[in-house]
Design a protein around this motif. Structure first.
Motif, PDB file in Angstrom:
ATOM      1  N   ALA A   3       0.808  -1.223   0.000  1.00 33.81           N
ATOM      2  CA  ALA A   3       0.000   0.000   0.000  1.00 33.81           C
ATOM      3  C   ALA A   3       0.837   1.268   0.000  1.00 33.81           C
ATOM      4  N   GLY A   4       2.145   1.139   0.074  1.00 28.03           N
ATOM      5  CA  GLY A   4       3.006   2.312  -0.020  1.00 28.03           C
ATOM      6  C   GLY A   4       2.860   3.301   1.114  1.00 28.03           C
ATOM      7  N   GLY A   5       2.455   2.827   2.296  1.00 30.89           N
ATOM      8  CA  GLY A   5       2.332   3.704   3.456  1.00 30.89           C
ATOM      9  C   GLY A   5       0.981   4.370   3.607  1.00 30.89           C
ATOM     10  N   VAL A   6       0.077   4.142   2.645  1.00 30.23           N
ATOM     11  CA  VAL A   6      -1.240   4.784   2.713  1.00 30.23           C
ATOM     12  C   VAL A   6      -2.009   4.342   3.949  1.00 30.23           C
ATOM     13  N   LEU A   7      -1.996   3.037   4.230  1.00 32.11           N
ATOM     14  CA  LEU A   7      -2.693   2.537   5.416  1.00 32.11           C
ATOM     15  C   LEU A   7      -2.003   3.001   6.692  1.00 32.11           C
ATOM     16  N   GLY A   8      -0.670   2.982   6.667  1.00 35.90           N
ATOM     17  CA  GLY A   8       0.082   3.388   7.847  1.00 35.90           C
ATOM     18  C   GLY A   8      -0.134   4.840   8.229  1.00 35.90           C
ATOM     19  N   GLU A   9      -0.418   5.687   7.242  1.00 33.84           N
ATOM     20  CA  GLU A   9      -0.635   7.103   7.523  1.00 33.84           C
ATOM     21  C   GLU A   9      -1.873   7.339   8.383  1.00 33.84           C
ATOM     22  N   LEU A  10      -2.785   6.380   8.361  1.00 40.89           N
ATOM     23  CA  LEU A  10      -4.018   6.520   9.135  1.00 40.89           C
ATOM     24  C   LEU A  10      -3.906   5.907  10.537  1.00 40.89           C
ATOM     25  N   LYS A  11      -2.751   5.356  10.849  1.00 34.69           N
ATOM     26  CA  LYS A  11      -2.613   4.574  12.083  1.00 34.69           C
ATOM     27  C   LYS A  11      -2.919   5.400  13.334  1.00 34.69           C
ATOM     28  N   GLU A  12      -2.412   6.609  13.406  1.00 32.85           N
ATOM     29  CA  GLU A  12      -2.635   7.421  14.614  1.00 32.85           C
ATOM     30  C   GLU A  12      -4.109   7.762  14.782  1.00 32.85           C
ATOM     31  N   GLU A  13      -4.761   8.161  13.661  1.00 33.23           N
ATOM     32  CA  GLU A  13      -6.175   8.508  13.734  1.00 33.23           C
ATOM     33  C   GLU A  13      -7.024   7.290  14.072  1.00 33.23           C
ATOM     34  N   VAL A  14      -6.668   6.149  13.516  1.00 27.78           N
ATOM     35  CA  VAL A  14      -7.390   4.913  13.818  1.00 27.78           C
ATOM     36  C   VAL A  14      -7.252   4.556  15.291  1.00 27.78           C
ATOM     37  N   ALA A  15      -6.051   4.756  15.837  1.00 31.50           N
ATOM     38  CA  ALA A  15      -5.821   4.429  17.252  1.00 31.50           C
ATOM     39  C   ALA A  15      -6.723   5.248  18.160  1.00 31.50           C
ATOM     40  N   GLN A  16      -6.974   6.513  17.807  1.00 28.16           N
ATOM     41  CA  GLN A  16      -7.832   7.353  18.628  1.00 28.16           C
ATOM     42  C   GLN A  16      -9.263   6.836  18.670  1.00 28.16           C
ATOM     43  N   ALA A  17      -9.665   6.130  17.611  1.00 29.69           N
ATOM     44  CA  ALA A  17     -11.045   5.643  17.518  1.00 29.69           C
ATOM     45  C   ALA A  17     -11.348   4.537  18.510  1.00 29.69           C
ATOM     46  N   GLN A  18     -10.309   3.974  19.149  1.00 35.50           N
ATOM     47  CA  GLN A  18     -10.537   2.898  20.103  1.00 35.50           C
ATOM     48  C   GLN A  18     -11.086   3.413  21.435  1.00 35.50           C
ATOM     49  N   TYR A  19     -10.974   4.720  21.655  1.00 35.11           N
ATOM     50  CA  TYR A  19     -11.439   5.287  22.914  1.00 35.11           C
ATOM     51  C   TYR A  19     -12.913   5.667  22.833  1.00 35.11           C
ATOM     52  N   PRO A  20     -13.595   5.728  23.973  1.00 36.81           N
ATOM     53  CA  PRO A  20     -14.975   6.238  23.965  1.00 36.81           C
ATOM     54  C   PRO A  20     -15.009   7.624  23.344  1.00 36.81           C
ATOM     55  N   VAL A  21     -16.105   7.953  22.710  1.00 36.76           N
ATOM     56  CA  VAL A  21     -16.214   9.229  22.003  1.00 36.76           C
ATOM     57  C   VAL A  21     -15.857  10.402  22.906  1.00 36.76           C
ATOM     58  N   PHE A  22     -16.339  10.350  24.158  1.00 39.23           N
ATOM     59  CA  PHE A  22     -16.131  11.490  25.050  1.00 39.23           C
ATOM     60  C   PHE A  22     -14.673  11.680  25.437  1.00 39.23           C
ATOM     61  N   PHE A  23     -13.819  10.651  25.216  1.00 37.33           N
ATOM     62  CA  PHE A  23     -12.433  10.746  25.662  1.00 37.33           C
ATOM     63  C   PHE A  23     -11.442  10.954  24.519  1.00 37.33           C
ATOM     64  N   ARG A  24     -11.877  10.889  23.279  1.00 36.65           N
ATOM     65  CA  ARG A  24     -10.932  10.889  22.155  1.00 36.65           C
ATOM     66  C   ARG A  24     -10.093  12.162  22.075  1.00 36.65           C
ATOM     67  N   ASP A  25     -10.713  13.311  22.237  1.00 33.64           N
ATOM     68  CA  ASP A  25      -9.948  14.558  22.179  1.00 33.64           C
ATOM     69  C   ASP A  25      -8.941  14.614  23.320  1.00 33.64           C
ATOM     70  N   ALA A  26      -9.367  14.195  24.499  1.00 34.31           N
ATOM     71  CA  ALA A  26      -8.475  14.223  25.661  1.00 34.31           C
ATOM     72  C   ALA A  26      -7.315  13.243  25.484  1.00 34.31           C
ATOM     73  N   ALA A  27      -7.569  12.083  24.869  1.00 32.55           N
ATOM     74  CA  ALA A  27      -6.513  11.089  24.653  1.00 32.55           C
ATOM     75  C   ALA A  27      -5.419  11.659  23.766  1.00 32.55           C
ATOM     76  N   LYS A  28      -5.817  12.389  22.727  1.00 34.34           N
ATOM     77  CA  LYS A  28      -4.826  13.004  21.833  1.00 34.34           C
ATOM     78  C   LYS A  28      -4.033  14.069  22.568  1.00 34.34           C
ATOM     79  N   LEU A  29      -4.699  14.894  23.358  1.00 27.12           N
ATOM     80  CA  LEU A  29      -4.005  15.929  24.124  1.00 27.12           C
ATOM     81  C   LEU A  29      -3.050  15.301  25.131  1.00 27.12           C
ATOM     82  N   GLU A  30      -3.497  14.236  25.782  1.00 27.52           N
ATOM     83  CA  GLU A  30      -2.663  13.547  26.768  1.00 27.52           C
ATOM     84  C   GLU A  30      -1.417  12.973  26.126  1.00 27.52           C
ATOM     85  N   ALA A  31      -1.575  12.378  24.949  1.00 29.73           N
ATOM     86  CA  ALA A  31      -0.443  11.748  24.266  1.00 29.73           C
ATOM     87  C   ALA A  31       0.616  12.756  23.852  1.00 29.73           C
ATOM     88  N   ASP A  32       0.209  14.025  23.618  1.00 26.20           N
ATOM     89  CA  ASP A  32       1.144  15.050  23.159  1.00 26.20           C
ATOM     90  C   ASP A  32       1.632  15.966  24.263  1.00 26.20           C
TER      91      ASP A  32
END
Length: 285
Positions: free
Chosen positions: A82-111
């Protein structure tokens, strides 16, 4: 090649996301995954055999009903060229594993470059052992099915990769003594959790403090909260209760929250006193 173009009916097996709740990023990833798989001339059984997943799981990934783990995304990108196309979505996909109410906070926490937490209900997620996390999710109401619990536990443990970040963020925790006494999951689970606190408390970038029940003053009597310090100097508050969350960015309000954390730290035992307190608690079990 088998005909697998038909979508599954609009009913989700336990542990999978209902169709009307699927995040857009999972739909996008699923479409890309299917496109590359078909381009490679592979049906789901053949592709599943190459990556070590059952055809029904591949279908769930393609339909956005299940969050693919990072290792699968990397392997799929390689196997399907896939030439990295799937891998480019990895971070965004990882955020989807959290409950909706926590997704923004999870990204802020990680950074964040610094995270400050006050907890008076349970051990904070960043400090939880797998057994303790499973017990916490297992006692929620309405009850979750086992697959959902397992997914939530894995998501919570994934957050703990923050401890391995370089440069290491500063992580501070003030725990009400009641958190150390509440035997979620039973005595053995609590013992393992307290031992884990002792281990993590030795990290140079981590400070764990205990606020004893005998303290007459508690500046955080209103409940638990988190302060996230961003690399650009911004400070963000995070409040959570009953499956709802609030991200606080108003400067006046966040200044009050930061002040509150400073006071609660002063009211608590020092980090070294706190670790000794945890050792003493273990000896009393």
């Amino acid at each position: 090649m088998h005909d697998d173009t038909e979508e599954a009916p609009d009913c989700s097996p336990p542990g999978e996301t209902p169709a009307d709740q699927i995040p857009g990023v999972l739909r996008a990833f699923g479409r890309q995954l299917k496109r590359f798989r078909l381009r490679a001339g592979l049906d789901r059984p053949a592709f599943g055999a190459l990556v070590g997943y059952a055809p029904k799981t591949i279908a769930a990934f393609e339909q956005g009903r299940r969050v693919p783990p990072p290792a699968f995304i990397d392997l799929a990108d390689e196997v399907l060229d896939a030439g990295g196309v799937l891998g480019e979505l990895k971070e965004e996909v990882a955020q989807a594993q959290y409950p909706v109410f926590f997704r923004d906070a999870a990204k802020l926490e990680a950074d964040a470059v610094e995270v400050q937490v006050y907890a008076n209900q349970a051990v904070p997620g960043l400090l939880q052992t797998e057994e303790y996390a499973r017990a916490v999710f297992g006692m929620g109401r309405p009850l979750m099915d086992e697959e959902t619990i397992e997914r939530q536990v894995m998501a919570r443990l994934a957050r703990q990769s923050v401890f391995a970040r370089k440069p290491a963020p500063l992580l501070g925790f003030v725990l009400d003594e009641s958190v150390l006494r509440r035997p979620f999951g039973g005595g053995s689970t609590l013992r393992g959790q307290l031992e884990h606190l002792l281990l993590v408390g030795q990290y140079r970038n981590v400070e764990i403090q205990v606020l004893p029940l005998e303290r007459e003053d508690n500046a955080a009597v209103d409940g638990p909260f988190t302060v996230l310090h961003c690399e650009n100097g911004d400070q963000i508050g995070y409040l959570e209760a009953q499956g709802r969350s609030t991200i606080v960015t108003d400067r006046t309000e966040i200044r009050g929250i930061v002040c509150r954390y400073g006071i609660i730290r002063a009211q608590a035992l020092t980090p070294s006193e706190s670790l000794a307190f945890i050792v003493k608690s273990l000896g009393e079990m």
